[in-house]
Structure formats: structure tokens, C-alpha cells
Design a protein around this motif. Sequence first.
Motif, PDB file in Angstrom:
ATOM      1  N   THR A 146       2.203   1.508 -11.362  1.00 31.77           N
ATOM      2  CA  THR A 146       2.363   0.646 -12.525  1.00 31.77           C
ATOM      3  C   THR A 146       1.465   1.174 -13.640  1.00 31.77           C
ATOM      4  OG1 THR A 146       0.521  -0.882 -12.094  1.00 31.77           O
ATOM      5  CG2 THR A 146       2.597  -1.286 -10.907  1.00 31.77           C
ATOM      6  N   LEU A 147       1.531   0.539 -14.785  1.00 36.68           N
ATOM      7  CA  LEU A 147       0.663   0.928 -15.893  1.00 36.68           C
ATOM      8  C   LEU A 147      -0.812   0.709 -15.583  1.00 36.68           C
ATOM      9  CD1 LEU A 147       2.691  -0.371 -18.977  1.00 36.68           C
ATOM     10  CD2 LEU A 147       2.239   2.007 -18.356  1.00 36.68           C
ATOM     11  N   LEU A 148      -1.111  -0.117 -14.581  1.00 36.86           N
ATOM     12  CA  LEU A 148      -2.508  -0.382 -14.223  1.00 36.86           C
ATOM     13  C   LEU A 148      -2.941   0.265 -12.914  1.00 36.86           C
ATOM     14  CD1 LEU A 148      -2.767  -4.158 -15.226  1.00 36.86           C
ATOM     15  CD2 LEU A 148      -3.790  -2.210 -16.410  1.00 36.86           C
ATOM     16  N   ASP A 149      -2.022   0.822 -12.156  1.00 33.12           N
ATOM     17  CA  ASP A 149      -2.357   1.407 -10.856  1.00 33.12           C
ATOM     18  C   ASP A 149      -1.382   2.538 -10.558  1.00 33.12           C
ATOM     19  OD1 ASP A 149      -2.721   2.074  -8.176  1.00 33.12           O
ATOM     20  OD2 ASP A 149      -3.038   0.006  -7.535  1.00 33.12           O
ATOM     21  N   GLN A 150      -1.877   3.755 -10.606  1.00 33.84           N
ATOM     22  CA  GLN A 150      -1.036   4.912 -10.292  1.00 33.84           C
ATOM     23  C   GLN A 150      -1.477   5.600  -9.001  1.00 33.84           C
ATOM     24  OE1 GLN A 150      -2.346   5.733 -14.114  1.00 33.84           O
ATOM     25  NE2 GLN A 150      -1.380   3.708 -14.214  1.00 33.84           N
ATOM     26  N   SER A 151      -2.045   4.832  -8.073  1.00 33.08           N
ATOM     27  CA  SER A 151      -2.577   5.417  -6.841  1.00 33.08           C
ATOM     28  C   SER A 151      -1.500   6.062  -5.981  1.00 33.08           C
ATOM     29  CB  SER A 151      -3.335   4.359  -6.027  1.00 33.08           C
ATOM     30  OG  SER A 151      -2.515   3.239  -5.752  1.00 33.08           O
ATOM     31  N   ALA A 152      -0.233   5.681  -6.172  1.00 33.52           N
ATOM     32  CA  ALA A 152       0.848   6.296  -5.387  1.00 33.52           C
ATOM     33  C   ALA A 152       1.010   7.778  -5.690  1.00 33.52           C
ATOM     34  CB  ALA A 152       2.163   5.567  -5.645  1.00 33.52           C
ATOM     35  N   LEU A 153       0.423   8.247  -6.801  1.00 34.09           N
ATOM     36  CA  LEU A 153       0.472   9.678  -7.103  1.00 34.09           C
ATOM     37  C   LEU A 153      -0.335  10.500  -6.105  1.00 34.09           C
ATOM     38  CD1 LEU A 153       0.116   9.680 -10.996  1.00 34.09           C
ATOM     39  CD2 LEU A 153       2.103  10.449  -9.683  1.00 34.09           C
ATOM     40  N   ASP A 154      -1.177   9.833  -5.319  1.00 36.25           N
ATOM     41  CA  ASP A 154      -2.025  10.544  -4.360  1.00 36.25           C
ATOM     42  C   ASP A 154      -1.354  10.745  -3.008  1.00 36.25           C
ATOM     43  OD1 ASP A 154      -4.115  10.664  -6.212  1.00 36.25           O
ATOM     44  OD2 ASP A 154      -4.852   8.684  -5.616  1.00 36.25           O
ATOM     45  N   ASP A 155      -0.261  10.017  -2.740  1.00 30.38           N
ATOM     46  CA  ASP A 155       0.289  10.105  -1.389  1.00 30.38           C
ATOM     47  C   ASP A 155       1.804   9.941  -1.334  1.00 30.38           C
ATOM     48  OD1 ASP A 155       0.169   7.207  -1.789  1.00 30.38           O
ATOM     49  OD2 ASP A 155      -1.869   7.288  -0.981  1.00 30.38           O
ATOM     50  N   GLN A 203       0.852  -1.187   0.000  1.00 34.76           N
ATOM     51  CA  GLN A 203       0.000   0.000   0.000  1.00 34.76           C
ATOM     52  C   GLN A 203       0.888   1.237   0.000  1.00 34.76           C
ATOM     53  OE1 GLN A 203      -1.309   1.833   3.629  1.00 34.76           O
ATOM     54  NE2 GLN A 203      -1.224  -0.122   4.722  1.00 34.76           N
ATOM     55  N   SER A 204       0.316   2.349  -0.452  1.00 35.33           N
ATOM     56  CA  SER A 204       1.119   3.563  -0.545  1.00 35.33           C
ATOM     57  C   SER A 204       0.835   4.566   0.566  1.00 35.33           C
ATOM     58  CB  SER A 204       0.903   4.239  -1.906  1.00 35.33           C
ATOM     59  OG  SER A 204      -0.462   4.560  -2.095  1.00 35.33           O
ATOM     60  N   ALA A 205      -0.371   4.561   1.125  1.00 33.72           N
ATOM     61  CA  ALA A 205      -0.732   5.598   2.103  1.00 33.72           C
ATOM     62  C   ALA A 205       0.153   5.539   3.337  1.00 33.72           C
ATOM     63  CB  ALA A 205      -2.198   5.462   2.491  1.00 33.72           C
ATOM     64  N   MET A 206       0.381   4.348   3.881  1.00 34.12           N
ATOM     65  CA  MET A 206       1.214   4.255   5.081  1.00 34.12           C
ATOM     66  C   MET A 206       2.679   4.518   4.757  1.00 34.12           C
ATOM     67  SD  MET A 206       1.498   1.280   8.022  1.00 34.12           S
ATOM     68  CE  MET A 206      -0.217   1.421   8.536  1.00 34.12           C
ATOM     69  N   LEU A 207       3.097   4.186   3.547  1.00 36.25           N
ATOM     70  CA  LEU A 207       4.468   4.525   3.170  1.00 36.25           C
ATOM     71  C   LEU A 207       4.669   6.036   3.190  1.00 36.25           C
ATOM     72  CD1 LEU A 207       5.300   2.047   0.260  1.00 36.25           C
ATOM     73  CD2 LEU A 207       6.060   1.955   2.641  1.00 36.25           C
ATOM     74  N   ALA A 208       3.656   6.784   2.779  1.00 34.75           N
ATOM     75  CA  ALA A 208       3.748   8.242   2.856  1.00 34.75           C
ATOM     76  C   ALA A 208       3.908   8.684   4.306  1.00 34.75           C
ATOM     77  CB  ALA A 208       2.512   8.883   2.233  1.00 34.75           C
ATOM     78  N   ARG A 209       3.197   8.037   5.221  1.00 31.49           N
ATOM     79  CA  ARG A 209       3.352   8.364   6.642  1.00 31.49           C
ATOM     80  C   ARG A 209       4.764   8.078   7.122  1.00 31.49           C
ATOM     81  NH1 ARG A 209      -0.837   6.286  10.901  1.00 31.49           N
ATOM     82  NH2 ARG A 209       0.339   7.867  12.072  1.00 31.49           N
ATOM     83  N   PHE A 210       5.323   6.958   6.704  1.00 32.80           N
ATOM     84  CA  PHE A 210       6.699   6.660   7.112  1.00 32.80           C
ATOM     85  C   PHE A 210       7.651   7.739   6.611  1.00 32.80           C
ATOM     86  CE2 PHE A 210       5.334   2.234   7.941  1.00 32.80           C
ATOM     87  CZ  PHE A 210       5.956   2.050   9.170  1.00 32.80           C
ATOM     88  N   LEU A 211       7.466   8.197   5.380  1.00 26.98           N
ATOM     89  CA  LEU A 211       8.339   9.243   4.852  1.00 26.98           C
ATOM     90  C   LEU A 211       8.179  10.546   5.624  1.00 26.98           C
ATOM     91  CD1 LEU A 211       8.060   8.745   0.985  1.00 26.98           C
ATOM     92  CD2 LEU A 211       9.991   8.146   2.450  1.00 26.98           C
ATOM     93  N   VAL A 223      11.529   4.183   0.582  1.00 33.08           N
ATOM     94  CA  VAL A 223      10.486   3.173   0.715  1.00 33.08           C
ATOM     95  C   VAL A 223      10.533   2.257  -0.489  1.00 33.08           C
ATOM     96  CG1 VAL A 223       8.951   4.561   2.166  1.00 33.08           C
ATOM     97  CG2 VAL A 223       8.736   4.679  -0.337  1.00 33.08           C
ATOM     98  N   MET A 224      10.053   1.033  -0.288  1.00 36.33           N
ATOM     99  CA  MET A 224       9.896   0.063  -1.363  1.00 36.33           C
ATOM    100  C   MET A 224       8.403  -0.068  -1.635  1.00 36.33           C
ATOM    101  SD  MET A 224      11.253  -3.889  -1.645  1.00 36.33           S
ATOM    102  CE  MET A 224      12.887  -3.471  -2.271  1.00 36.33           C
ATOM    103  N   LEU A 225       7.995   0.380  -2.808  1.00 31.64           N
ATOM    104  CA  LEU A 225       6.594   0.488  -3.184  1.00 31.64           C
ATOM    105  C   LEU A 225       6.220  -0.671  -4.103  1.00 31.64           C
ATOM    106  CD1 LEU A 225       3.958   2.252  -3.362  1.00 31.64           C
ATOM    107  CD2 LEU A 225       5.036   3.365  -5.343  1.00 31.64           C
ATOM    108  N   ALA A 226       5.301  -1.510  -3.641  1.00 35.79           N
ATOM    109  CA  ALA A 226       4.943  -2.727  -4.381  1.00 35.79           C
ATOM    110  C   ALA A 226       3.602  -2.556  -5.087  1.00 35.79           C
ATOM    111  CB  ALA A 226       4.879  -3.924  -3.441  1.00 35.79           C
ATOM    112  N   GLY A 227       3.638  -2.469  -6.413  1.00 39.69           N
ATOM    113  CA  GLY A 227       2.441  -2.559  -7.222  1.00 39.69           C
ATOM    114  C   GLY A 227       1.553  -1.344  -7.301  1.00 39.69           C
ATOM    115  N   ARG A 228       1.946  -0.223  -6.674  1.00 39.85           N
ATOM    116  CA  ARG A 228       1.051   0.930  -6.642  1.00 39.85           C
ATOM    117  C   ARG A 228       1.496   2.067  -7.560  1.00 39.85           C
ATOM    118  NH1 ARG A 228      -0.965  -2.741  -4.476  1.00 39.85           N
ATOM    119  NH2 ARG A 228      -1.764  -2.703  -6.594  1.00 39.85           N
TER     120      ARG A 228
END
Length: 337
Positions: A198-207, A175-183, A191-196
Motif C-alpha cells: 500500500t502507500l503506507l507499507d511496501q514490505s511485500a517488495l522484500d518477499d 503477512q507477506s513472508a509466509m505467502l512467499a513460502r506458499f508461492l 495469493v491474496m495479499l492484505a495490507g502489505r
Amino acid sequence: MEHAKIADTPVELGRLGFGASVIGNLYRVTPADEARAAVETAWESGIRYFDTAPHYGLGLSERRLGGALRGLPRDSYVISSKVGRLLVANDRPRGMDDEGFVVRDDLRRQWDFSRDGVLRSLEATLERTGLDRLDVVYLHDPDDHWRQAAEEAVPALAELRDQGVIGAIGAGMNQSAMLARFLRETAVDLVMLAGRYTLLDQSALDDVLPAARELGKAVVAVGVFNSGLLSRDHPAEGMKYDYQDAPPDLVARARAIAEVCTAHGTSLPAAAMAFPRTHPSIINVTLGMRNPEQVRRNVALHGQVIPDALWDDLRAQGLIRSDVPDGGAGRKGSRCL
């Protein structure tokens, strides 16, 4: 290989990394000689970043990776492992591990993000790998353990980093939201961001990606194929997405992206590997590699130049988000080997 430095640390990562989960017998058995040959081929191909974890094969990945790297110049490569799952004796073995690895379950995983758990985990990892130190240490999947991970594990790792025992510290999650909290809220460097992203999921752009860019911290992208759906030129029904059977709408979307890739003279997996590098905070893409053939394929895909017009067309057709940055991966980021 082109390298990127993790800010405020002595650690530099090559743009392509070797993920050692699969040589821990993820999903199926990988013979020992094949696993060793995969690591050796990665080395010969210029890969200098290797990632493992106690979780992978109940220590098998760490043993195999350490054995394959032993004897190579220690200052010439970067190795990371993880904390949060201690391996302890299993007093109720059933025969085989039930968390995706084809290994005997004489050991079991025990969640522990305490200071003592971190120190014990690191000591055990060094024993299994036979190496003298780790360059990067991540918290591994602390989703349900925020408080202990943030208040005990991170300070313990930060102390070791400040003493020069570890080069850099981070957290790795799906997940990306908690990784943003860690940062934002802890002393992690990356951070190591798994699957968030990608060409099918760009949700990490939100956090997490805005946080990383604002703070000047680094991101390592893993799971860029989303468990397999983006790994072939022509996606098919029955392929996996995030560890489960891909739903028909995502298969259709992956096929549409593949068609655009073909029109631009490239392939879906090559674009999937290059896409994370369109974001300036992502300094590395790490892929699981089981055998020499997979290593050679991934290195070849990584070396392809992806035209920037591909991202423009994907945005224009609504196949990726409109706020995906231009990045320039095709000009600078793809020819790293």
C-alpha cells in the motif's frame, strides 16, 4: 472490464473485485436489502469478481452473496471463498460474535486445514451460497498452521483443481513472508495479499512480490486503504490503520502523501487504489463494499487515470520506497471500467 488471467489456470479476474466481508455485518449491521443492492450495483458496474469466506459473519456473507448472484449467468463471473475455519455448533453461545461481525454466535469457528476439513468446508460453502462450484479457493489466515496447510490443505485443493472442480487455488494473509513460502514451496496459483503493498507499507517488495514475479504467479491486493487511513482525501486523527487507531506518525505521513496527490490533480483514495497495480504481479484490487454508494464511489475512483509523475514525486520525497516499480498504472491500469 479489463481482465487478467491467472497463469496455468482457466480463471481470469477483472481488475476490480467486490469484497463481501462487510455484507457479513463486519463492524456493524448491513441490512439485507442494502447488501443485495450492493452486489447488484457491482454487477451493473461491470465488476465480475466476488470474494467471500465462511469467517465473514459466520456464513452470512456467503449466504447473501450467493443469493444475490444466483440467477446470473454462472460462466460470466468469478467467485472465491476460503477454507481453514470450519463453522460448527457453538455449545456456549454468549449472544453475539466476538470477532468483529454483528451476528449471533450460534456457530463458532474451528481451525482446520486437514484434508477432511477442507472438503467439509467446501461442501458447506456450496450449500450456503447455493452455487454449483467455486472458481478460486484460498487458505484463510494459515499463519499458525503452516505445516497442516502446506502438507494437507494445499494437496487437497490441488487435487480438486487438477480434476477441474476448482479453477485456481491460493492463500490469503495479512503477512507477506509466509505467502512467499506458499508461492515457492507449494502448488498454489496465486495469493491474496492484505495490507502489505500500500502507500503506507511496501514490505511485500522484500518477499512475496519478487517470488510472484519470478514464478509467474498472481497476486490479489486487498486492504489497500490499511483499514481506513488511506480511504479519505484528508486523513484525520482517530482513523484506523491495520484495525487499530493510527499512530500520529502514520497520520502525518498519510497527510503528506495526500498533499502530493492533490498537487497532481488526484486524491489519496484514488492513488491508494491505483498504487498496487504499479507492480506487474498484482492483477486485481478487491475492496469491501457495503452499499451501492460505496460501489459507485469505488468504481469512479478506480476509473481515474493516475499520472506516473505522482509515483516519481512520492519516491523522490521518500514517501514510498525507492524500489517501487514505475508500473505505468496511470497509462494502462486505471481505466478498466
